[in-house]
Design a protein around this motif. Structure first.
Motif, PDB file in Angstrom:
ATOM      1  N   HIS A 166      33.242  34.559 -46.839  1.00 49.05           N
ATOM      2  CA  HIS A 166      32.678  35.715 -47.551  1.00 49.05           C
ATOM      3  C   HIS A 166      31.297  35.399 -48.119  1.00 49.05           C
ATOM      4  O   HIS A 166      30.421  36.263 -48.170  1.00 49.05           O
ATOM      5  CB  HIS A 166      33.629  36.185 -48.660  1.00 49.05           C
ATOM      6  CG  HIS A 166      33.915  35.184 -49.712  1.00 49.05           C
ATOM      7  ND1 HIS A 166      34.398  33.906 -49.444  1.00 49.05           N
ATOM      8  CD2 HIS A 166      33.781  35.236 -51.076  1.00 49.05           C
ATOM      9  CE1 HIS A 166      34.555  33.246 -50.573  1.00 49.05           C
ATOM     10  NE2 HIS A 166      34.196  34.032 -51.577  1.00 49.05           N
ATOM     11  N   SER A 196      39.720  40.470 -48.961  1.00 44.17           N
ATOM     12  CA  SER A 196      39.948  40.453 -50.404  1.00 44.17           C
ATOM     13  C   SER A 196      38.869  39.651 -51.122  1.00 44.17           C
ATOM     14  O   SER A 196      38.258  40.132 -52.088  1.00 44.17           O
ATOM     15  CB  SER A 196      41.329  39.874 -50.709  1.00 44.17           C
ATOM     16  OG  SER A 196      41.534  39.775 -52.103  1.00 44.17           O
ATOM     17  N   TYR A 198      35.912  38.843 -50.053  1.00 42.75           N
ATOM     18  CA  TYR A 198      34.615  39.485 -49.855  1.00 42.75           C
ATOM     19  C   TYR A 198      34.442  40.671 -50.803  1.00 42.75           C
ATOM     20  O   TYR A 198      33.412  40.798 -51.483  1.00 42.75           O
ATOM     21  CB  TYR A 198      34.480  39.933 -48.399  1.00 42.75           C
ATOM     22  CG  TYR A 198      33.228  40.732 -48.112  1.00 42.75           C
ATOM     23  CD1 TYR A 198      31.982  40.114 -48.032  1.00 42.75           C
ATOM     24  CD2 TYR A 198      33.288  42.116 -47.932  1.00 42.75           C
ATOM     25  CE1 TYR A 198      30.835  40.850 -47.769  1.00 42.75           C
ATOM     26  CE2 TYR A 198      32.147  42.859 -47.674  1.00 42.75           C
ATOM     27  CZ  TYR A 198      30.917  42.215 -47.598  1.00 42.75           C
ATOM     28  OH  TYR A 198      29.787  42.953 -47.353  1.00 42.75           O
ATOM     29  N   CYS A 199      35.443  41.534 -50.862  1.00 43.75           N
ATOM     30  CA  CYS A 199      35.327  42.749 -51.689  1.00 43.75           C
ATOM     31  C   CYS A 199      35.246  42.416 -53.179  1.00 43.75           C
ATOM     32  O   CYS A 199      34.472  43.041 -53.917  1.00 43.75           O
ATOM     33  CB  CYS A 199      36.501  43.679 -51.412  1.00 43.75           C
ATOM     34  SG  CYS A 199      36.416  44.480 -49.786  1.00 43.75           S
ATOM     35  N   TRP A 200      36.029  41.430 -53.632  1.00 45.97           N
ATOM     36  CA  TRP A 200      35.954  41.049 -55.051  1.00 45.97           C
ATOM     37  C   TRP A 200      34.613  40.407 -55.369  1.00 45.97           C
ATOM     38  O   TRP A 200      34.059  40.619 -56.457  1.00 45.97           O
ATOM     39  CB  TRP A 200      37.107  40.121 -55.413  1.00 45.97           C
ATOM     40  CG  TRP A 200      38.421  40.821 -55.537  1.00 45.97           C
ATOM     41  CD1 TRP A 200      39.552  40.603 -54.799  1.00 45.97           C
ATOM     42  CD2 TRP A 200      38.753  41.879 -56.455  1.00 45.97           C
ATOM     43  NE1 TRP A 200      40.560  41.452 -55.190  1.00 45.97           N
ATOM     44  CE2 TRP A 200      40.096  42.247 -56.210  1.00 45.97           C
ATOM     45  CE3 TRP A 200      38.049  42.553 -57.449  1.00 45.97           C
ATOM     46  CZ2 TRP A 200      40.747  43.252 -56.929  1.00 45.97           C
ATOM     47  CZ3 TRP A 200      38.698  43.560 -58.168  1.00 45.97           C
ATOM     48  CH2 TRP A 200      40.013  43.894 -57.907  1.00 45.97           C
ATOM     49  N   GLU A 203      32.071  43.154 -55.672  1.00 51.14           N
ATOM     50  CA  GLU A 203      32.216  43.858 -56.948  1.00 51.14           C
ATOM     51  C   GLU A 203      31.655  43.031 -58.101  1.00 51.14           C
ATOM     52  O   GLU A 203      30.951  43.552 -58.976  1.00 51.14           O
ATOM     53  CB  GLU A 203      33.688  44.185 -57.207  1.00 51.14           C
ATOM     54  CG  GLU A 203      33.913  44.972 -58.493  1.00 51.14           C
ATOM     55  CD  GLU A 203      35.338  45.440 -58.653  1.00 51.14           C
ATOM     56  OE1 GLU A 203      35.888  45.297 -59.771  1.00 51.14           O
ATOM     57  OE2 GLU A 203      35.910  45.956 -57.671  1.00 51.14           O
ATOM     58  N   ASN A 209      28.425  46.561 -49.900  1.00 56.88           N
ATOM     59  CA  ASN A 209      29.154  45.919 -48.807  1.00 56.88           C
ATOM     60  C   ASN A 209      28.536  46.256 -47.457  1.00 56.88           C
ATOM     61  O   ASN A 209      27.888  47.301 -47.290  1.00 56.88           O
ATOM     62  CB  ASN A 209      30.621  46.351 -48.801  1.00 56.88           C
ATOM     63  CG  ASN A 209      30.804  47.849 -48.590  1.00 56.88           C
ATOM     64  OD1 ASN A 209      30.825  48.603 -49.549  1.00 56.88           O
ATOM     65  ND2 ASN A 209      30.937  48.270 -47.344  1.00 56.88           N
ATOM     66  N   CYS A 268      41.483  48.187 -45.732  1.00 56.51           N
ATOM     67  CA  CYS A 268      40.053  48.405 -45.987  1.00 56.51           C
ATOM     68  C   CYS A 268      39.826  49.701 -46.769  1.00 56.51           C
ATOM     69  O   CYS A 268      38.939  49.765 -47.625  1.00 56.51           O
ATOM     70  CB  CYS A 268      39.276  48.439 -44.662  1.00 56.51           C
ATOM     71  SG  CYS A 268      39.083  46.826 -43.881  1.00 56.51           S
ATOM     72  N   LYS A 271      40.346  49.096 -50.312  1.00 51.85           N
ATOM     73  CA  LYS A 271      39.256  48.300 -50.873  1.00 51.85           C
ATOM     74  C   LYS A 271      37.905  49.029 -50.814  1.00 51.85           C
ATOM     75  O   LYS A 271      36.884  48.456 -51.215  1.00 51.85           O
ATOM     76  CB  LYS A 271      39.136  46.972 -50.110  1.00 51.85           C
ATOM     77  CG  LYS A 271      40.336  46.037 -50.267  1.00 51.85           C
ATOM     78  CD  LYS A 271      40.420  45.511 -51.678  1.00 51.85           C
ATOM     79  CE  LYS A 271      41.515  44.490 -51.832  1.00 51.85           C
ATOM     80  NZ  LYS A 271      41.642  44.030 -53.239  1.00 51.85           N
ATOM     81  N   LEU A 273      36.154  49.631 -48.253  1.00 45.99           N
ATOM     82  CA  LEU A 273      35.313  48.883 -47.310  1.00 45.99           C
ATOM     83  C   LEU A 273      35.262  49.645 -45.993  1.00 45.99           C
ATOM     84  O   LEU A 273      36.286  49.829 -45.323  1.00 45.99           O
ATOM     85  CB  LEU A 273      35.884  47.478 -47.087  1.00 45.99           C
ATOM     86  CG  LEU A 273      35.144  46.586 -46.080  1.00 45.99           C
ATOM     87  CD1 LEU A 273      33.744  46.254 -46.581  1.00 45.99           C
ATOM     88  CD2 LEU A 273      35.934  45.308 -45.814  1.00 45.99           C
TER      89      LEU A 273
END
Length: 309
Positions: A166, A196, A198-200, A203, A209, A268, A271, A273
């Motif tokens: 990530h 997970s 990557y998205c956190w 944020e 993203n 996704c 999330k 995404l």
């Protein structure tokens, strides 16, 4: 176009991936191959065609390759020459280590002129000799006066081993990448772990993203299964068993890929995404290529249904 979906974070893009014919293919046969390909791909009404730049990956592993490696035609010149009438956007892979700086500058300019998107690919291993390193390729792209959209490769298996894929992706975003295409996904757990993290991280940093495209590969024989394993694709034991022991391996592969795609798409969405899918066959066998069309249509139908719901 795909570039519009990437720009506007619209999920559901459907891509189709191909490898150029072998370098030694006779021109008469080449014309026949590309005519059939053009007709098949146009019938899919995909958002983009992915054309891979193949490299010899034998330096990545000590295991013998299941099938002999044969160089293929250059994906950029092949696409420009033989797939002009394809009614979709094109994404050209560039194994940057193959090229000199001047050659890569020319490729960047040519892709911009043709409205192609690009994906830069690094070396298969640290031992592979290269003319250009991946960071230098990004610098050339950023310095180009005219350039098309740029994407990168995401490898969930690398995240399983190093836990930092990530962070690699975020660095590539800073260097210009707006979308990423995975290698074939079979182990959904390692893909979700990457998503997970990557998205956190996105944020926490307050950053935007990128668009994620997950590759689904048809497996129609135990030989193809061995090749996928050699390529470094993480295939869970249960999935290997279910494919190898199924009465109809092609049908089983279609269903397994559909289940993976559905679960990834829902994850996704949770999330927030934006994502899409790239369908391919790593085997040249007619029955496996035909199965990619079935998988493509079934997945496209599912995505259309969930987008309306």
């Amino acid at each position: 176009m795909l570039s519009d979906k990437i720009l506007n974070n619209v999920s559901g893009a459907m891509l189709y991936g191909i490898t150029p014919p072998k370098e030694k293919t006779a021109k008469e046969k080449l014309l026949t191959i590309t005519e059939k390909r053009t007709n098949r791909i146009n019938s899919l009404h995909c958002d983009a065609l992915v054309v891979y730049d193949i490299q010899d990956e034998s330096s990545r592993t000590n295991e013998a390759r299941p099938f002999e490696y044969f160089p293929t035609l250059d994906p950029l010149s092949y696409t420009t020459t033989y797939h002009v009438t394809l009614d979709c956007q094109k994404i050209i892979y560039h194994v940057v280590g193959k090229y000199t700086e001047e050659e890569l500058r020319h490729r960047i300019a040519e892709c911009a002129a043709q409205n192609y998107l690009s994906v830069f690919v690094g070396a298969a291993s640290n031992n592979q000799r290269t003319r250009i390193k991946l960071p230098d390729a990004y610098a050339l792209w950023n310095a180009a006066p005219q350039k098309g959209g740029l994407g990168g490769v995401v490898i969930p298996e690398r995240h399983r081993n190093t836990q930092d894929e990530h962070l690699r992706i975020l660095e590539k975003q800073r260097q210009g990448c707006s979308f990423f295409i995975s290698q074939c996904v079979c182990n959904i757990e390692i893909v979700k772990n990457f998503i997970s993290d990557y998205c956190w991280e996105i944020e926490d940093r307050g950053e935007k993203n990128a668009y994620m495209i997950f590759t689904l590969s048809i497996c129609g024989s135990t030989e193809t299964l061995r090749l996928m394993n050699w390529l470094g694709i993480d295939i869970p034991k249960w999935l290997k068993n279910d494919l190898a022991r199924s009465k109809d391996i092609l049908d089983a592969s279609i269903k397994l890929n559909l289940n993976i795609a559905k679960e990834l798409y829902e994850y996704c969405r949770e999330k927030h995404l934006a994502c899409g899918f790239n369908v391919e066959s790593i085997s040249p066998k007619k029955e496996e290529i035909a199965a990619t069309e079935i998988l493509f249509y079934e997945l496209k139908k599912h995505l259309a249904a969930v987008s309306i719901a």
